[in-house]
Design a protein around this motif. Structure first.
Motif, PDB file in Angstrom:
ATOM      1  N   ALA A   1      51.882 -45.325 -14.434  1.00 53.70           N
ATOM      2  CA  ALA A   1      51.321 -45.480 -13.090  1.00 53.70           C
ATOM      3  C   ALA A   1      52.270 -46.249 -12.178  1.00 53.70           C
ATOM      4  O   ALA A   1      52.384 -45.955 -10.984  1.00 53.70           O
ATOM      5  N   LEU A   2      52.955 -47.237 -12.731  1.00 50.99           N
ATOM      6  CA  LEU A   2      53.928 -47.991 -11.940  1.00 50.99           C
ATOM      7  C   LEU A   2      55.032 -47.077 -11.433  1.00 50.99           C
ATOM      8  O   LEU A   2      55.389 -47.100 -10.240  1.00 50.99           O
ATOM      9  N   LEU A   3      55.577 -46.257 -12.312  1.00 51.54           N
ATOM     10  CA  LEU A   3      56.669 -45.366 -11.913  1.00 51.54           C
ATOM     11  C   LEU A   3      56.181 -44.302 -10.935  1.00 51.54           C
ATOM     12  O   LEU A   3      56.843 -44.035  -9.916  1.00 51.54           O
ATOM     13  N   ALA A   4      55.027 -43.715 -11.225  1.00 51.25           N
ATOM     14  CA  ALA A   4      54.487 -42.702 -10.312  1.00 51.25           C
ATOM     15  C   ALA A   4      54.201 -43.307  -8.942  1.00 51.25           C
ATOM     16  O   ALA A   4      54.491 -42.702  -7.904  1.00 51.25           O
ATOM     17  N   GLY A   5      53.652 -44.515  -8.920  1.00 55.95           N
ATOM     18  CA  GLY A   5      53.374 -45.172  -7.649  1.00 55.95           C
ATOM     19  C   GLY A   5      54.638 -45.508  -6.883  1.00 55.95           C
ATOM     20  O   GLY A   5      54.692 -45.363  -5.652  1.00 55.95           O
ATOM     21  N   ALA A   6      55.675 -45.955  -7.584  1.00 50.45           N
ATOM     22  CA  ALA A   6      56.937 -46.302  -6.918  1.00 50.45           C
ATOM     23  C   ALA A   6      57.572 -45.076  -6.280  1.00 50.45           C
ATOM     24  O   ALA A   6      58.029 -45.125  -5.122  1.00 50.45           O
ATOM     25  N   TYR A   7      57.607 -43.964  -7.007  1.00 51.35           N
ATOM     26  CA  TYR A   7      58.215 -42.754  -6.451  1.00 51.35           C
ATOM     27  C   TYR A   7      57.342 -42.158  -5.350  1.00 51.35           C
ATOM     28  O   TYR A   7      57.862 -41.602  -4.373  1.00 51.35           O
ATOM     29  N   ALA A   8      56.028 -42.276  -5.480  1.00 49.85           N
ATOM     30  CA  ALA A   8      55.142 -41.804  -4.398  1.00 49.85           C
ATOM     31  C   ALA A   8      55.338 -42.642  -3.134  1.00 49.85           C
ATOM     32  O   ALA A   8      55.340 -42.111  -2.022  1.00 49.85           O
ATOM     33  N   LEU A   9      55.532 -43.952  -3.307  1.00 52.03           N
ATOM     34  CA  LEU A   9      55.760 -44.819  -2.155  1.00 52.03           C
ATOM     35  C   LEU A   9      57.072 -44.444  -1.456  1.00 52.03           C
ATOM     36  O   LEU A   9      57.138 -44.380  -0.220  1.00 52.03           O
ATOM     37  N   ALA A  10      58.107 -44.185  -2.249  1.00 54.46           N
ATOM     38  CA  ALA A  10      59.381 -43.756  -1.663  1.00 54.46           C
ATOM     39  C   ALA A  10      59.203 -42.446  -0.902  1.00 54.46           C
ATOM     40  O   ALA A  10      59.741 -42.281   0.205  1.00 54.46           O
ATOM     41  N   GLY A  11      58.449 -41.510  -1.465  1.00 46.08           N
ATOM     42  CA  GLY A  11      58.176 -40.258  -0.774  1.00 46.08           C
ATOM     43  C   GLY A  11      57.387 -40.472   0.510  1.00 46.08           C
ATOM     44  O   GLY A  11      57.632 -39.819   1.524  1.00 46.08           O
ATOM     45  N   GLY A  12      56.421 -41.394   0.467  1.00 44.76           N
ATOM     46  CA  GLY A  12      55.649 -41.695   1.672  1.00 44.76           C
ATOM     47  C   GLY A  12      56.513 -42.215   2.801  1.00 44.76           C
ATOM     48  O   GLY A  12      56.325 -41.863   3.969  1.00 44.76           O
ATOM     49  N   PHE A  13      57.494 -43.079   2.462  1.00 36.79           N
ATOM     50  CA  PHE A  13      58.414 -43.583   3.486  1.00 36.79           C
ATOM     51  C   PHE A  13      59.336 -42.484   3.996  1.00 36.79           C
ATOM     52  O   PHE A  13      59.569 -42.363   5.208  1.00 36.79           O
TER      53      PHE A  13
ATOM     54  N   TRP B   1      64.681 -50.643   9.011  1.00 34.15           N
ATOM     55  CA  TRP B   1      63.489 -49.840   9.251  1.00 34.15           C
ATOM     56  C   TRP B   1      63.726 -48.354   9.030  1.00 34.15           C
ATOM     57  O   TRP B   1      62.818 -47.549   9.227  1.00 34.15           O
ATOM     58  N   HIS B   2      64.917 -47.976   8.650  1.00 32.85           N
ATOM     59  CA  HIS B   2      65.196 -46.555   8.396  1.00 32.85           C
ATOM     60  C   HIS B   2      64.339 -46.087   7.213  1.00 32.85           C
ATOM     61  O   HIS B   2      64.225 -46.785   6.204  1.00 32.85           O
ATOM     62  N   PRO B   3      63.708 -44.901   7.316  1.00 34.25           N
ATOM     63  CA  PRO B   3      62.840 -44.426   6.219  1.00 34.25           C
ATOM     64  C   PRO B   3      63.543 -44.395   4.866  1.00 34.25           C
ATOM     65  O   PRO B   3      62.947 -44.776   3.843  1.00 34.25           O
ATOM     66  N   ALA B   4      64.810 -43.962   4.852  1.00 37.28           N
ATOM     67  CA  ALA B   4      65.529 -43.908   3.573  1.00 37.28           C
ATOM     68  C   ALA B   4      65.832 -45.307   3.050  1.00 37.28           C
ATOM     69  O   ALA B   4      65.874 -45.531   1.835  1.00 37.28           O
ATOM     70  N   ALA B   5      66.054 -46.263   3.967  1.00 35.84           N
ATOM     71  CA  ALA B   5      66.286 -47.646   3.531  1.00 35.84           C
ATOM     72  C   ALA B   5      65.024 -48.216   2.884  1.00 35.84           C
ATOM     73  O   ALA B   5      65.083 -48.853   1.825  1.00 35.84           O
ATOM     74  N   LEU B   6      63.875 -47.986   3.513  1.00 37.33           N
ATOM     75  CA  LEU B   6      62.612 -48.458   2.948  1.00 37.33           C
ATOM     76  C   LEU B   6      62.346 -47.800   1.595  1.00 37.33           C
ATOM     77  O   LEU B   6      61.900 -48.454   0.639  1.00 37.33           O
ATOM     78  N   ALA B   7      62.638 -46.497   1.511  1.00 36.49           N
ATOM     79  CA  ALA B   7      62.423 -45.787   0.251  1.00 36.49           C
ATOM     80  C   ALA B   7      63.348 -46.318  -0.838  1.00 36.49           C
ATOM     81  O   ALA B   7      62.916 -46.573  -1.977  1.00 36.49           O
ATOM     82  N   ALA B   8      64.633 -46.519  -0.495  1.00 36.69           N
ATOM     83  CA  ALA B   8      65.599 -46.987  -1.493  1.00 36.69           C
ATOM     84  C   ALA B   8      65.275 -48.398  -1.970  1.00 36.69           C
ATOM     85  O   ALA B   8      65.371 -48.704  -3.163  1.00 36.69           O
ATOM     86  N   VAL B   9      64.892 -49.276  -1.042  1.00 37.34           N
ATOM     87  CA  VAL B   9      64.549 -50.652  -1.402  1.00 37.34           C
ATOM     88  C   VAL B   9      63.385 -50.665  -2.392  1.00 37.34           C
ATOM     89  O   VAL B   9      63.410 -51.374  -3.406  1.00 37.34           O
ATOM     90  N   HIS B  10      62.369 -49.874  -2.117  1.00 38.76           N
ATOM     91  CA  HIS B  10      61.194 -49.896  -2.983  1.00 38.76           C
ATOM     92  C   HIS B  10      61.430 -49.144  -4.292  1.00 38.76           C
ATOM     93  O   HIS B  10      60.823 -49.478  -5.320  1.00 38.76           O
ATOM     94  N   LEU B  11      62.311 -48.149  -4.275  1.00 34.85           N
ATOM     95  CA  LEU B  11      62.705 -47.527  -5.540  1.00 34.85           C
ATOM     96  C   LEU B  11      63.425 -48.540  -6.417  1.00 34.85           C
ATOM     97  O   LEU B  11      63.147 -48.664  -7.610  1.00 34.85           O
ATOM     98  N   PHE B  12      64.373 -49.270  -5.814  1.00 32.94           N
ATOM     99  CA  PHE B  12      65.143 -50.243  -6.580  1.00 32.94           C
ATOM    100  C   PHE B  12      64.247 -51.358  -7.110  1.00 32.94           C
ATOM    101  O   PHE B  12      64.384 -51.785  -8.256  1.00 32.94           O
ATOM    102  N   ALA B  13      63.315 -51.820  -6.264  1.00 35.65           N
ATOM    103  CA  ALA B  13      62.464 -52.948  -6.648  1.00 35.65           C
ATOM    104  C   ALA B  13      61.347 -52.541  -7.601  1.00 35.65           C
ATOM    105  O   ALA B  13      61.131 -53.196  -8.626  1.00 35.65           O
ATOM    106  N   LEU B  14      60.630 -51.453  -7.267  1.00 34.23           N
ATOM    107  CA  LEU B  14      59.427 -51.104  -8.019  1.00 34.23           C
ATOM    108  C   LEU B  14      59.681 -50.149  -9.176  1.00 34.23           C
ATOM    109  O   LEU B  14      59.037 -50.257 -10.226  1.00 34.23           O
TER     110      LEU B  14
END
Length: 431
Positions: free
Chosen positions: A93-105, A44-57
Motif C-alpha cells: 500500500a505504501l508503494l502503490a500510494g507513493a506512485y499514485a501520488l506522483a501520478g496525481g501531481f 512547484w513544477h508538477p514533475a518536481a513534486l512527483a519526483a520529491v515524493h517518489l524519492f521520499a515515499l
C-alpha cells in the motif's frame, strides 16, 4: 547506553523487500527528473513534486521502515508486533500510494490524489501504530528509545500534515496551504529523516567504527529538535520573524554539530579499515556540516533557488546518501548473522566484507554523493539537472543490483545450510 542484542533480530526477508523497493523508488525519481529536467526550475513544477515524493515515499520511507524492523528489536530490545500478512500489505500500500501520488501531481488528477491519500494513510498509520505500540509499551528511560519516540512523533506530524495537504487540494479545506507545505517539508526532512539519522547514528557510528560514544550533552541537545520545529513553525505563522529565524539558526547549529561530532568519531575510529563504509560516513559528516550552512543561507536569502538547493541536498544527499552507506553494512550483517544461526554444520562461510564487493561499494557511493552535489548545483545551473538525475538513477539501480545479488546468494546458501547435518562436537576424552 542501550546494549545491542543480535539475538532479537527477526528474519530479514521483509526488511530486504523494503530495501530493494526503496532503491527502486529512488531510481524512479531520478529517471523522472532526467525525463523532465525542467522540473527543478521551481519547487512547484508538477514533475518536481512527483519526483520529491517518489524519492521520499517510494524511496527513503521503505528503507527507513525496513531498517526499523531490525533496529528497534536489536538496539532497544523492544519487539515490534509481527503481522505476517498485513506487513506485506503495508509495504504494498505504501508503494502503490507513493506512485499514485506522483501520478496525481504529474497529471493533476484529483482521483489519483485521493487514492494516494487513502493508501498512504492506511499504510503509514498502520506502521506508526506498530512502532508506537513497541516504543510506548515499555517506557524505557534509555536515551535511544526516548529518541525513537521523538522520531515517531515527527513521523506522525509529517504524515498528518501531508494528509491535510491532500485534503486542501482534493476537498478545498480552509487551511493555510503554503504554511502547511513548509511545515510538512520541515517535519519530514528535519524532524523525521534527520532525527532518525541522528538516533541511529548514536548506535551505528560507535559500534561499527569502534569509536567513542557521542557525548552526553549531545543527547540532551537533540531533545530540542521537535521543540525548535514546533516553535519556529508557530512563530512563522504568527509573524514573529526574529523568533522563527532564531529557531532556524539553532537547527542549523544542531546539523553542524552532528556533522562535526560524527566526522571526529570516524577519523578517530580504532577500527583500522579505510573501506567504503569509512569514507561514506566521512562524506555524510561533511555533507551535514555543509547542509547546515546552506540551510542558514537559504533562510536569509531572498532567492528561492537557495531553498531549492537545500531541499535537494537534504533529500538526496543526507537522506539518500546516508541510506546508501548504511545499506552496505545492514544487508551484509543481516546475511552473515542469519547464516551463522543456520550453520549447525559449522561450514565455512564468506566473511562479512566479502558479501558485497568493496570496489563496487566505493564506485557506487562516489556516484551517489556526486549525483547529489550535481543536482544541488543544478538549482543554479539548470543544464546540470539531466546528468545529475541520470547519475542518481544509475547509482541507485546499481546498488539495487549489488544488494539483490547478495540477497540471492543469501537464500541459496541458507537453503544449503538447512540441508547439512549438524556437526556434533566429540565428547571429552574421545578421539
Amino acid at each position: 547506553m542501550q546494549l545491542v542484542s543480535t539475538e532479537a533480530s527477526p528474519a530479514p526477508d521483509l526488511s530486504f523487500a523494503h530495501f530493494l523497493a526503496g532503491l527502486a523508488g529512488m531510481g524512479a525519481a531520478g529517471i523522472l527528473l532526467a525525463w523532465q529536467p525542467e522540473a527543478l526550475l521551481t519547487r512547484w513544477h508538477p514533475a518536481a513534486l512527483a519526483a520529491v515524493h517518489l524519492f521520499a515515499l517510494a524511496g527513503l520511507m521503505p528503507v527507513m521502515l525496513g531498517a526499523l524492523l531490525q533496529f528497534v528489536p536489536v538496539a532497544c530490545g523492544l519487539a515490534l508486533p509481527r503481522w505476517p500478512r498485513l506487513d506485506w500489505l503495508i509495504l504494498s500500500a505504501l508503494l502503490a500510494g507513493a506512485y499514485a501520488l506522483a501520478g496525481g501531481f504529474l497529471f493533476a488528477d484529483p482521483a489519483w490524489l485521493l487514492t494516494a491519500g487513502l493508501l498512504l494513510a492506511a499504510s503509514l498509520l498502520s506502521f506508526l501504530t506498530k512502532l508506537i505500540r513497541a516504543l510506548w509499551q515499555q517506557r524505557l528511560q534509555a536515551a535511544l528509545p526516548a529518541a525513537l519516540r521523538r522520531n515517531a512523533l515527527a513521523f506522525a506530524a509529517t504524515v498528518l500534515l501531508g494528509l491535510s495537504l491532500i485534503g486542501v487540494m482534493r476537498f478545498g479545506w480552509a487551511l493555510p496551504f503554503l504554511q502547511l507545505v513548509d511545515w510538512h517539508a520541515q517535519w519530514g526532512l528535519i524532524g523525521w529523516i534527520g532525527g532518525l539519522i541522528i538516533s541511529v547514528s548514536s548506535v551505528v557510528v560507535p559500534m561499527f567504527h569502534v569509536s567513542a560514544h557521542y557525548p552526553k550533552h549531545w543527547e540532551q541537545a537533540t531533545r530540542s529538535l521537535p521543540l525548535l520545529l514546533l516553535t519556529g513553525g508557530l512563530a512563522s505563522l504568527a509573524g514573529w520573524s526574529t523568533l522563527a529565524q532564531l529557531c532556524t539558526a539553532l537547527l542549523a547549529l544542531l546539523c553542524l554539530a552532528f556533522g562535526l561530532l560524527t566526522g571526529l568519531r570516524v577519523v578517530e575510529a580504532r577500527r583500522g579499515e579505510r573501506d567504503a563504509f569509512h569514507w561514506g560516513w566521512l562524506a555524510v559528516a561533511a555533507l551535514s556540516s555543509g547542509l547546515a550552512l546552506l540551510g542558514l543561507l537559504a533562510s536569509l536569502a531572498s532567492d528561492p533557488r537557495w531553498g531549492l538547493a537545500f531541499g535537494v541536498l537534504a533529500l538526496t544527499g543526507l537522506g539518500g546518501g546516508t541510506i546508501s552507506v548504511m545499506l552496505y553494512r545492514i544487508v551484509p550483517f543481516l546475511i552473515w548473522l542469519h547464516w551463522q544461526r543456520a550453520n549447525k554444520a559449522r561450514a565455512r562461510l564468506p566473511l562479512l566484507h566479502q558479501i558485497v564487493p568493496e570496489r563496487a561499494q566505493r564506485a557506487q557511493l562516489l556516484a551517489d554523493f556526486g549525483a547529489s552535489l550535481v543536482l544541488t548545483t543544478a538549482a543554479f545551473v539548470p543544464v546540470l539537472v539531466l546528468p545529475g538525475a541520470a547519475l542518481l538513477a544509475a547509482s541507485k539501480l546499481v546498488q539495487l543490483s549489488l544488494l539483490a545479488r547478495a540477497m540471492h546468494a543469501y537464500r541459496q546458501r541458507l537453503a544449503l545450510l538447512h540441508t547439512l547435518p549438524p556437526r556434533v562436537r566429540p565428547a571429552a576424552g574421545n578421539p
